[in-house]
Design a protein around this motif. Sequence first.
Motif, PDB file in Angstrom:
ATOM      1  N   UNK A 259      11.791  12.466 -11.569  1.00  0.00           N
ATOM      2  CA  UNK A 259      10.939  13.221 -10.661  1.00  0.00           C
ATOM      3  C   UNK A 259       9.460  13.112 -10.999  1.00  0.00           C
ATOM      4  N   UNK A 260       9.146  12.818 -12.252  1.00  0.00           N
ATOM      5  CA  UNK A 260       7.750  12.688 -12.658  1.00  0.00           C
ATOM      6  C   UNK A 260       7.024  11.644 -11.831  1.00  0.00           C
ATOM      7  N   UNK A 261       7.732  10.620 -11.389  1.00  0.00           N
ATOM      8  CA  UNK A 261       7.098   9.463 -10.760  1.00  0.00           C
ATOM      9  C   UNK A 261       7.188   9.478  -9.229  1.00  0.00           C
ATOM     10  N   UNK A 262       7.633  10.589  -8.657  1.00  0.00           N
ATOM     11  CA  UNK A 262       7.674  10.682  -7.188  1.00  0.00           C
ATOM     12  C   UNK A 262       7.017  11.985  -6.745  1.00  0.00           C
ATOM     13  N   UNK A 263       5.854  12.262  -7.293  1.00  0.00           N
ATOM     14  CA  UNK A 263       5.148  13.498  -6.980  1.00  0.00           C
ATOM     15  C   UNK A 263       3.993  13.238  -6.023  1.00  0.00           C
ATOM     16  N   UNK A 264       3.849  14.126  -5.058  1.00  0.00           N
ATOM     17  CA  UNK A 264       2.764  14.021  -4.085  1.00  0.00           C
ATOM     18  C   UNK A 264       1.413  14.352  -4.709  1.00  0.00           C
ATOM     19  N   UNK A 265       1.421  15.157  -5.758  1.00  0.00           N
ATOM     20  CA  UNK A 265       0.159  15.604  -6.338  1.00  0.00           C
ATOM     21  C   UNK A 265       0.255  15.628  -7.853  1.00  0.00           C
ATOM     22  N   UNK A 278      -3.395   9.850  -3.705  1.00  0.00           N
ATOM     23  CA  UNK A 278      -3.252   9.282  -2.374  1.00  0.00           C
ATOM     24  C   UNK A 278      -3.097  10.422  -1.373  1.00  0.00           C
ATOM     25  N   UNK A 279      -3.822  10.322  -0.279  1.00  0.00           N
ATOM     26  CA  UNK A 279      -3.887  11.396   0.699  1.00  0.00           C
ATOM     27  C   UNK A 279      -3.625  10.815   2.078  1.00  0.00           C
ATOM     28  N   UNK A 280      -2.816  11.513   2.852  1.00  0.00           N
ATOM     29  CA  UNK A 280      -2.413  11.048   4.176  1.00  0.00           C
ATOM     30  C   UNK A 280      -3.622  10.661   5.021  1.00  0.00           C
ATOM     31  N   UNK A 281      -3.562   9.442   5.583  1.00  0.00           N
ATOM     32  CA  UNK A 281      -4.562   8.902   6.502  1.00  0.00           C
ATOM     33  C   UNK A 281      -5.926   8.653   5.860  1.00  0.00           C
ATOM     34  N   UNK A 282      -6.028   8.831   4.557  1.00  0.00           N
ATOM     35  CA  UNK A 282      -7.285   8.551   3.859  1.00  0.00           C
ATOM     36  C   UNK A 282      -7.097   7.415   2.868  1.00  0.00           C
ATOM     37  N   UNK A 283      -6.137   7.580   1.985  1.00  0.00           N
ATOM     38  CA  UNK A 283      -5.821   6.537   0.999  1.00  0.00           C
ATOM     39  C   UNK A 283      -4.324   6.578   0.756  1.00  0.00           C
ATOM     40  N   UNK A 284      -3.640   5.469   1.085  1.00  0.00           N
ATOM     41  CA  UNK A 284      -2.188   5.425   0.962  1.00  0.00           C
ATOM     42  C   UNK A 284      -1.781   4.082   0.344  1.00  0.00           C
ATOM     43  N   UNK A 285      -0.520   3.959  -0.010  1.00  0.00           N
ATOM     44  CA  UNK A 285      -0.054   2.710  -0.613  1.00  0.00           C
ATOM     45  C   UNK A 285       1.317   2.342  -0.062  1.00  0.00           C
ATOM     46  N   UNK A 286       1.882   1.273  -0.608  1.00  0.00           N
ATOM     47  CA  UNK A 286       3.099   0.683  -0.041  1.00  0.00           C
ATOM     48  C   UNK A 286       4.219   0.558  -1.063  1.00  0.00           C
ATOM     49  N   UNK A 287       4.086   1.214  -2.217  1.00  0.00           N
ATOM     50  CA  UNK A 287       5.015   0.963  -3.316  1.00  0.00           C
ATOM     51  C   UNK A 287       6.445   1.337  -2.962  1.00  0.00           C
ATOM     52  N   UNK A 288       6.657   2.504  -2.381  1.00  0.00           N
ATOM     53  CA  UNK A 288       8.021   2.927  -2.084  1.00  0.00           C
ATOM     54  C   UNK A 288       8.692   1.962  -1.117  1.00  0.00           C
ATOM     55  N   UNK A 380      12.759   9.910   0.108  1.00  0.00           N
ATOM     56  CA  UNK A 380      12.183  10.498   1.320  1.00  0.00           C
ATOM     57  C   UNK A 380      11.770   9.385   2.283  1.00  0.00           C
ATOM     58  N   UNK A 381      12.411   9.268   3.454  1.00  0.00           N
ATOM     59  CA  UNK A 381      12.068   8.179   4.383  1.00  0.00           C
ATOM     60  C   UNK A 381      10.608   8.192   4.816  1.00  0.00           C
ATOM     61  N   UNK A 382       9.945   9.328   4.729  1.00  0.00           N
ATOM     62  CA  UNK A 382       8.533   9.390   5.107  1.00  0.00           C
ATOM     63  C   UNK A 382       7.676   8.516   4.207  1.00  0.00           C
ATOM     64  N   UNK A 383       8.158   8.230   2.997  1.00  0.00           N
ATOM     65  CA  UNK A 383       7.401   7.404   2.054  1.00  0.00           C
ATOM     66  C   UNK A 383       7.660   5.912   2.257  1.00  0.00           C
ATOM     67  N   UNK A 384       8.570   5.588   3.168  1.00  0.00           N
ATOM     68  CA  UNK A 384       8.927   4.187   3.363  1.00  0.00           C
ATOM     69  C   UNK A 384       8.083   3.503   4.427  1.00  0.00           C
ATOM     70  N   UNK A 385       7.353   4.262   5.214  1.00  0.00           N
ATOM     71  CA  UNK A 385       6.539   3.650   6.262  1.00  0.00           C
ATOM     72  C   UNK A 385       5.502   2.726   5.631  1.00  0.00           C
ATOM     73  N   UNK A 386       5.296   1.589   6.259  1.00  0.00           N
ATOM     74  CA  UNK A 386       4.417   0.574   5.674  1.00  0.00           C
ATOM     75  C   UNK A 386       3.031   1.127   5.402  1.00  0.00           C
TER      76      UNK A 386
END
Length: 559
Positions: A259-265, A278-288, A380-386
């Motif tokens: 769980x340490x490595x899948x935290x939003x904050x 990383x913040x929604x619509x500001x700075x995001x990544x593709x790792x998941x 979380x499928x929300x993290x899978x979006x490109x």
Amino acid sequence: MTRKHTLYICTLFLLLTACKREDFLDRFPQDAISEPTFFKNENDLKLYLNQFYDALPVQRGNSEANSDNFAQSSRDVFLAGEYVVPATDNNWNYAAWANIRNVNYFLQRYDRAQMDGTVKNYYVAEARFFRAMFYWDKVKRYGAVPWLSRDLTDTSSAILYGPRQPHKQVMDSVLADLNYAVANAAEGSNTQFRGRITKDVANALKARICLWEGTFRKYQAMGDETPYLRAAADAAEAVMNTGRYSIWKTGNPTKDYYNLFIQEELRGNPEAILARRYIKDISMHNLTRQISDIWPALTKDFVRSFLDKNGVPTALSPLYRGDETLDNELIDRDPRFTQIIATRGFVVTANPGGNNDVVSLPRIPGVVTGYAAAKNYSPDPAQWNANQSTLDLFIFRYAETLLIFAEAKAELGEGSQAVIDRTINEIRSRVNMAPMVIAALVRDPQSKFPGIPVLLDEIRRERRIELVGDGFRFDDLLRWKAGTLINNAETILGMKLTPALRAQYPANQVSNVIVDGNFYIRVYNNITSRTWNDKLYLYPLPTNELTLNPALLPQNPNW
């Protein structure tokens, strides 16, 4: 136009573009930098230095395909011995030196700023922190490199076409930059510098670099390693003594590491010395998404390195059930085993309503070894979006600093039980694994490092497990002069796929999976092992640069 003129113009262009996100272009001419009106205040210094933050290396759970920890479907060209001297190299060309040139540009002009001298030095410390990091990356890759202490101008031919400086000389300059950064950076408690380079971050980098350099000098027989090992221990301990950091845990030892490595904050997480937010619509990544598309495949060699839950090597453990199946392998092992590898019951997709997709059999195909690395993977499928993942990533994690302290102290002959209790055993406490007791350590018959003290051997094992996938393993092999570990056949083998287990899969999923005589999955059909060549301790310099600047000769050994 001469090459030197071109470089200078490129530098100015980079300066213009680096700060555009901070409204730099709203305040200054858009077609050129007006030096008399820049570097006038604190905001100018901060905006200029922001350009370097994207270069900070984030820790990603799929970052070690170039090591003995992972074997992906595409062979690593370098480790396969198929790398040839390139004509050009993006790590050496002029763009690759831009960050160093731009730091030097800052260091020659920052003093114009009208502001408090102490605060001004905070930003100078940032600049020298980055120059140290950039130069260390060059030295790791190429060894001897030119040392540029000022930006390139029309009169810079001595620098532009100068010779390479010896490894040790360059690294001594790197250490001087690190020492300045530690002495002058803002305190870690300074909330105005939260998320920037502080004294704590500078010490974390100093510890990382000095451990690498000290052990590199020792095992590559360069000499003068002790001052660096001492500096690594002191810098790590300085971070530890602040009291601002600790191993993150919630009392759930079967999940906390994962769980340490899948935290939003990660802001406020006690293990985050510095994290990339990383913040929604500001700075995001593709790792998941990357992991879900191509799961990182851990090697048999890595999986064997897990101890049992009591801290005993499997070759000596009465608890070890063998590796006939993955279900057997995980029994009574280090609790991180099932938090690093997607074993039976691992949630692949957390569906609404609780109807989750879970692992029932090892993930083949899709994972060429059968050992799917789950680190940094979110269900979380929300993290899978490109390019839309908002999970924060570590840049400097406290567990690494503890491991640096343990290793440096052991290398100095000061690896006491008190040191291990402050470091290794703190890390193990997250997962309720038995503590390491120095007096009870017994040499693993399958040790990768039989020639070193058993304490160092076990510290190296602990580092391999805790930091797997974070991008350190190849650097570790270099500094320990341990490239020959790549020769181990199990670095390109996977789990056992016996006829009984194969029969549990649809035939079309496993029909092309090749196994060896013991039923271990063979990742590459045309080789049974890799062959290390000592020339791989350094990359070659590109031929175009050697032609243009003969002062860079000789080429690195055996290339």
